[in-house]
Design a protein around this motif. Structure first.
Motif, PDB file in Angstrom:
ATOM      1  N   ILE A 209       0.838  -1.203   0.000  1.00  0.00           N
ATOM      2  CA  ILE A 209       0.000   0.000   0.000  1.00  0.00           C
ATOM      3  C   ILE A 209       0.866   1.242   0.000  1.00  0.00           C
ATOM      4  CG2 ILE A 209      -1.730   1.305   1.281  1.00  0.00           C
ATOM      5  CD1 ILE A 209      -2.615  -1.405   2.507  1.00  0.00           C
ATOM      6  N   PHE A 210       0.553   2.164  -0.921  1.00  0.00           N
ATOM      7  CA  PHE A 210       1.234   3.447  -0.916  1.00  0.00           C
ATOM      8  C   PHE A 210       0.425   4.473  -0.129  1.00  0.00           C
ATOM      9  CE2 PHE A 210       4.117   6.649  -2.234  1.00  0.00           C
ATOM     10  CZ  PHE A 210       3.368   7.784  -2.530  1.00  0.00           C
ATOM     11  N   SER A 211      -0.869   4.512  -0.396  1.00  0.00           N
ATOM     12  CA  SER A 211      -1.720   5.467   0.291  1.00  0.00           C
ATOM     13  C   SER A 211      -3.171   4.991   0.268  1.00  0.00           C
ATOM     14  CB  SER A 211      -1.627   6.840  -0.379  1.00  0.00           C
ATOM     15  OG  SER A 211      -2.336   7.806   0.352  1.00  0.00           O
ATOM     16  N   ILE A 212      -3.880   5.217   1.373  1.00  0.00           N
ATOM     17  CA  ILE A 212      -5.299   4.852   1.443  1.00  0.00           C
ATOM     18  C   ILE A 212      -6.140   6.112   1.476  1.00  0.00           C
ATOM     19  CG2 ILE A 212      -7.078   3.596   2.710  1.00  0.00           C
ATOM     20  CD1 ILE A 212      -4.970   1.812   3.872  1.00  0.00           C
ATOM     21  N   TYR A 213      -7.154   6.161   0.682  1.00  0.00           N
ATOM     22  CA  TYR A 213      -8.061   7.306   0.638  1.00  0.00           C
ATOM     23  C   TYR A 213      -9.322   6.972   1.429  1.00  0.00           C
ATOM     24  CZ  TYR A 213      -4.591   8.450  -2.822  1.00  0.00           C
ATOM     25  OH  TYR A 213      -3.394   8.689  -3.453  1.00  0.00           O
ATOM     26  N   ASP A 214     -10.484   6.982   0.806  1.00  0.00           N
ATOM     27  CA  ASP A 214     -11.704   6.683   1.548  1.00  0.00           C
ATOM     28  C   ASP A 214     -11.715   5.231   2.031  1.00  0.00           C
ATOM     29  OD1 ASP A 214     -14.101   8.645  -0.429  1.00  0.00           O
ATOM     30  OD2 ASP A 214     -12.425   9.212   0.876  1.00  0.00           O
ATOM     31  N   MET A 215     -12.232   5.040   3.241  1.00  0.00           N
ATOM     32  CA  MET A 215     -12.487   3.700   3.766  1.00  0.00           C
ATOM     33  C   MET A 215     -13.938   3.662   4.228  1.00  0.00           C
ATOM     34  SD  MET A 215      -9.021   2.833   5.927  1.00  0.00           S
ATOM     35  CE  MET A 215      -9.137   1.039   5.731  1.00  0.00           C
ATOM     36  N   GLY A 216     -14.542   2.490   4.112  1.00  0.00           N
ATOM     37  CA  GLY A 216     -15.948   2.442   4.478  1.00  0.00           C
ATOM     38  C   GLY A 216     -16.440   1.049   4.785  1.00  0.00           C
ATOM     39  N   TRP A 217     -17.693   1.016   5.214  1.00  0.00           N
ATOM     40  CA  TRP A 217     -18.378  -0.226   5.506  1.00  0.00           C
ATOM     41  C   TRP A 217     -19.659  -0.295   4.684  1.00  0.00           C
ATOM     42  CZ3 TRP A 217     -16.315  -4.030   8.418  1.00  0.00           C
ATOM     43  CH2 TRP A 217     -15.226  -3.697   9.243  1.00  0.00           C
ATOM     44  N   TYR A 218     -19.902  -1.459   4.135  1.00  0.00           N
ATOM     45  CA  TYR A 218     -21.115  -1.763   3.402  1.00  0.00           C
ATOM     46  C   TYR A 218     -21.738  -3.007   4.015  1.00  0.00           C
ATOM     47  CZ  TYR A 218     -19.527   1.467  -0.229  1.00  0.00           C
ATOM     48  OH  TYR A 218     -19.143   2.583  -0.918  1.00  0.00           O
ATOM     49  N   ARG A 219     -22.993  -3.245   3.713  1.00  0.00           N
ATOM     50  CA  ARG A 219     -23.619  -4.468   4.206  1.00  0.00           C
ATOM     51  C   ARG A 219     -24.581  -5.019   3.173  1.00  0.00           C
ATOM     52  NH1 ARG A 219     -27.392  -1.863   9.042  1.00  0.00           N
ATOM     53  NH2 ARG A 219     -28.957  -0.875   7.677  1.00  0.00           N
ATOM     54  N   GLN A 220     -24.794  -6.327   3.279  1.00  0.00           N
ATOM     55  CA  GLN A 220     -25.715  -6.999   2.365  1.00  0.00           C
ATOM     56  C   GLN A 220     -26.531  -8.014   3.142  1.00  0.00           C
ATOM     57  OE1 GLN A 220     -23.898  -8.788  -1.108  1.00  0.00           O
ATOM     58  NE2 GLN A 220     -25.831  -8.779  -2.204  1.00  0.00           N
ATOM     59  N   ALA A 221     -27.829  -7.783   3.186  1.00  0.00           N
ATOM     60  CA  ALA A 221     -28.749  -8.698   3.841  1.00  0.00           C
ATOM     61  C   ALA A 221     -29.252  -9.723   2.813  1.00  0.00           C
ATOM     62  CB  ALA A 221     -29.920  -7.922   4.433  1.00  0.00           C
ATOM     63  N   PRO A 222     -29.711 -10.864   3.271  1.00  0.00           N
ATOM     64  CA  PRO A 222     -30.189 -11.885   2.331  1.00  0.00           C
ATOM     65  C   PRO A 222     -31.275 -11.341   1.410  1.00  0.00           C
ATOM     66  CG  PRO A 222     -29.989 -12.811   4.515  1.00  0.00           C
ATOM     67  CD  PRO A 222     -29.758 -11.336   4.659  1.00  0.00           C
ATOM     68  N   GLY A 223     -31.102 -11.559   0.111  1.00  0.00           N
ATOM     69  CA  GLY A 223     -32.089 -11.135  -0.868  1.00  0.00           C
ATOM     70  C   GLY A 223     -32.068  -9.658  -1.192  1.00  0.00           C
ATOM     71  N   LYS A 224     -31.094  -8.937  -0.639  1.00  0.00           N
ATOM     72  CA  LYS A 224     -31.009  -7.492  -0.890  1.00  0.00           C
ATOM     73  C   LYS A 224     -29.675  -7.123  -1.521  1.00  0.00           C
ATOM     74  CE  LYS A 224     -34.179  -5.999   2.747  1.00  0.00           C
ATOM     75  NZ  LYS A 224     -34.381  -5.039   3.876  1.00  0.00           N
TER      76      LYS A 224
ATOM     77  N   ARG B  57     -26.165  -4.934  -1.901  1.00  0.00           N
ATOM     78  CA  ARG B  57     -25.192  -4.355  -0.978  1.00  0.00           C
ATOM     79  C   ARG B  57     -25.444  -2.854  -0.880  1.00  0.00           C
ATOM     80  NH1 ARG B  57     -18.968  -6.175  -1.538  1.00  0.00           N
ATOM     81  NH2 ARG B  57     -20.118  -8.157  -1.535  1.00  0.00           N
ATOM     82  N   GLU B  58     -25.384  -2.336   0.349  1.00  0.00           N
ATOM     83  CA  GLU B  58     -25.648  -0.921   0.554  1.00  0.00           C
ATOM     84  C   GLU B  58     -24.565  -0.296   1.423  1.00  0.00           C
ATOM     85  OE1 GLU B  58     -29.332  -0.400   2.687  1.00  0.00           O
ATOM     86  OE2 GLU B  58     -28.604  -1.433   4.470  1.00  0.00           O
ATOM     87  N   LEU B  59     -24.386   1.015   1.224  1.00  0.00           N
ATOM     88  CA  LEU B  59     -23.434   1.753   2.031  1.00  0.00           C
ATOM     89  C   LEU B  59     -23.939   1.872   3.464  1.00  0.00           C
ATOM     90  CD1 LEU B  59     -20.927   3.688   2.281  1.00  0.00           C
ATOM     91  CD2 LEU B  59     -22.541   5.532   1.771  1.00  0.00           C
ATOM     92  N   VAL B  60     -23.037   1.647   4.420  1.00  0.00           N
ATOM     93  CA  VAL B  60     -23.341   1.897   5.826  1.00  0.00           C
ATOM     94  C   VAL B  60     -22.726   3.226   6.253  1.00  0.00           C
ATOM     95  CG1 VAL B  60     -22.995   1.085   8.188  1.00  0.00           C
ATOM     96  CG2 VAL B  60     -23.487  -0.567   6.353  1.00  0.00           C
ATOM     97  N   ALA B  61     -21.414   3.347   6.043  1.00  0.00           N
ATOM     98  CA  ALA B  61     -20.712   4.560   6.441  1.00  0.00           C
ATOM     99  C   ALA B  61     -19.384   4.628   5.707  1.00  0.00           C
ATOM    100  CB  ALA B  61     -20.474   4.581   7.945  1.00  0.00           C
ATOM    101  N   VAL B  62     -18.912   5.850   5.491  1.00  0.00           N
ATOM    102  CA  VAL B  62     -17.630   6.054   4.832  1.00  0.00           C
ATOM    103  C   VAL B  62     -16.887   7.173   5.542  1.00  0.00           C
ATOM    104  CG1 VAL B  62     -18.551   7.678   3.144  1.00  0.00           C
ATOM    105  CG2 VAL B  62     -16.489   6.354   2.603  1.00  0.00           C
TER     106      VAL B  62
END
Length: 120
Positions: free
Chosen positions: A28-43, A45-50
């Protein structure tokens, strides 16, 4: 190669708390945005937070006031503190990082996912 390794998932009762962690390692040279996503059964993937490198944050409306994202740039790690958990928070949670590797290329990397189950 770059790896994102998540930890902290599990089973919790409604109203409980969990803290997820995600550590990035490798060329890794540099990290920019980091975040969390989630995916519920049958749905989808959606953003949780960044969170940006500078600490600016953005949350999904469904978790505002209950979840807190943070990061430690020195450790290439992102966290999400999840409080007042609800059954509808049950999902596989994925860590995401937008980063530049040592070769100079920019990539989006994903963790393997960690299960969060909120149930009595």
């Amino acid at each position: 190669q770059v790896q994102l390794v998540e930890s902290g998932g599990g089973l919790v009762q409604p109203g409980g708390s969990l803290r997820l962690s995600c550590a990035a390692s490798g060329s890794i040279f540099s990290i920019y945005d980091m975040g969390w996503y989630r995916q519920a059964p049958g749905k989808q993937r959606e953003l949780v937070a960044v969170i940006t490198t500078g600490g600016s944050t953005n949350y999904a409306d469904s978790v505002k006031g209950r979840f807190t994202i943070s990061r430690n740039n020195a450790k290439n790690t992102v966290y999400v503190q999840m409080d007042s958990l609800k059954p509808e928070d049950t999902a596989v949670y994925y860590c995401n990082a937008n980063l530049r590797v040592e070769s100079g290329h920019l990539y989006d990397y994903w963790g393997q996912g960690t299960q969060v189950t909120v149930s009595s």
